[in-house]
Design a protein around this motif. Sequence first.
Motif, short mmCIF file in Angstrom:
data_model
loop_
_atom_site.label_atom_id
_atom_site.label_comp_id
_atom_site.label_asym_id
_atom_site.label_seq_id
_atom_site.Cartn_x
_atom_site.Cartn_y
_atom_site.Cartn_z
N VAL A 1 1.00 -1.16 0.15
CA VAL A 1 -0.05 0.27 0.21
C VAL A 1 0.60 1.10 0.27
N GLU A 2 0.98 2.02 -0.80
CA GLU A 2 1.30 3.60 -1.23
C GLU A 2 0.79 4.71 -0.79
N ASP A 3 1.53 5.70 -0.51
CA ASP A 3 0.96 6.69 -0.01
C ASP A 3 1.33 7.76 -0.94
N ASP A 4 -0.06 8.63 -1.23
CA ASP A 4 -0.20 8.79 -2.03
C ASP A 4 -0.35 11.08 -1.20
N TYR A 5 1.00 11.79 -1.31
CA TYR A 5 1.08 13.21 -1.10
C TYR A 5 0.73 13.81 -2.06
N TYR A 6 -0.19 14.71 -1.26
CA TYR A 6 -0.71 15.49 -2.25
C TYR A 6 -1.19 17.50 -2.09
N THR A 7 -1.40 18.13 -2.52
CA THR A 7 -1.47 19.61 -2.47
C THR A 7 -2.87 19.92 -2.89
N ALA A 8 -3.10 21.32 -2.38
CA ALA A 8 -4.42 21.57 -2.90
C ALA A 8 -3.97 23.75 -3.27
N ILE A 9 -4.08 24.03 -3.93
CA ILE A 9 -3.31 25.80 -4.15
C ILE A 9 -5.09 26.19 -4.45
N LEU B 1 -3.13 20.10 2.07
CA LEU B 1 -2.29 19.71 2.37
C LEU B 1 -2.67 18.07 2.82
N GLY B 2 -2.59 16.89 2.38
CA GLY B 2 -3.06 15.77 2.40
C GLY B 2 -2.54 14.36 2.04
N GLU B 3 -2.74 13.19 2.83
CA GLU B 3 -1.97 11.88 2.38
C GLU B 3 -2.82 10.80 2.35
N ALA B 4 -3.10 10.27 1.42
CA ALA B 4 -4.41 9.34 0.97
C ALA B 4 -3.24 7.44 0.10
N ASP C 1 -6.59 29.53 -5.79
CA ASP C 1 -6.35 29.88 -6.86
C ASP C 1 -6.65 31.96 -6.45
N LEU C 2 -6.61 32.26 -5.36
CA LEU C 2 -6.61 33.60 -5.55
C LEU C 2 -6.09 34.08 -4.65
N LYS C 3 -4.99 33.32 -4.25
CA LYS C 3 -3.61 33.28 -3.74
C LYS C 3 -2.57 34.80 -5.23
N GLN C 4 -1.95 35.03 -4.62
CA GLN C 4 -1.06 35.79 -5.37
C GLN C 4 0.43 35.81 -5.70
N ASP C 5 0.52 36.02 -6.67
CA ASP C 5 2.37 35.30 -6.79
C ASP C 5 3.15 35.96 -5.93
N GLU C 6 3.25 37.19 -5.53
CA GLU C 6 3.68 37.98 -4.66
C GLU C 6 3.79 37.14 -3.13
#
Length: 352
Positions: free
Chosen positions: A190-198, A213-216, A200-205
Amino acid sequence: MSRFLQLHLLTFYPPSNVNRDDAGNPKTATVGGVTRLRISSQALKRAWRTSDIFSSALAGHEGKRTQRLGEEILKHLLQKGVDEKKATSIAREIAGVYGKVKAEKDQNPTRTEQLVFISPSEHAAAIAMADRLAAGEKVDVKKEQESLLNRSDSAADIALFGRMLAGAPTFNREAAVQVAHAITTHRVTVEDDYYTAIDDLKQDEEDAGAGFLGEAGFGSGVFYLYLCVNRDLLKKNLGDKSETSVAEAALGALVEAAMTVSPSGKQNSYAALARAGYVLAEKGNAQPRTLAGAFARPVAGQDLMQQSIADLKNFRAELTRVYGEGAEDVCEMALGDEKSATLADIVAFCRA
């Protein structure tokens, strides 16, 4: 007529997590000293029973597994203008025939504590009795439970998978189909999938961090699944001898669903909508037997499906040599073999 119908399926699932444990990881089992992925029979049966295949093939012959029959009765009576207090009392009294009703002060006082399978005819009988009570008729609900509970009827899913009524065991229904937990034929990790969510309204600066972030966990493999149907018991559960067509439809729906329907767990993340790669259907009167022993020693190699098919056939041949024929008639489907049966052939074989 052959009493038993047995199905042996090998299905490849890509990386997925269709059936989770309490920690959110794929369910597993230790078999032959190594870890295997597992899909519980409960997850499989619910996926089949709630599939479009079942609803289409068995329209009008499906039960509902629910705690909410009392709520259905209450809603019906309120729509007819019955006083809410009286309607609630009637709903609780009738629902109590099917299971222990929650306390009067509970947020949902007409629900039962347990889930219970209720057939269409039982649902109709419950509504009819509620109307009688609402009209002022003196009815001893407990004494008339024979009219509310059936020992047999045309609810195909109840006939297939059975039901248990702790408070009225006389009306229990023994399942006509036995379904094993599906397990991989080989060792898995059984492997772990480390994932993130960005965001969308965050500015580049701004900072480059993720909004979440999560793990499944996930896994992949070739699963062996075994089903055994007692066709005599299926007909007994359906009751009416004229309902042969319902029994045939139920068998056809069961087989097609087992070959084509996957549990719904994490499907939006993995799209593991699998189809059986190999199916062996057997009919006969001999004592049924699983072929899971073929995989007590984990399969290895680059082509796990073909090696699993070969090991299953070899194990079956050895059982036949030692114990005699386990079936009188067989139908076999294998992807990649143009001479093998199709889905339609397997379904027709099992319905016949």
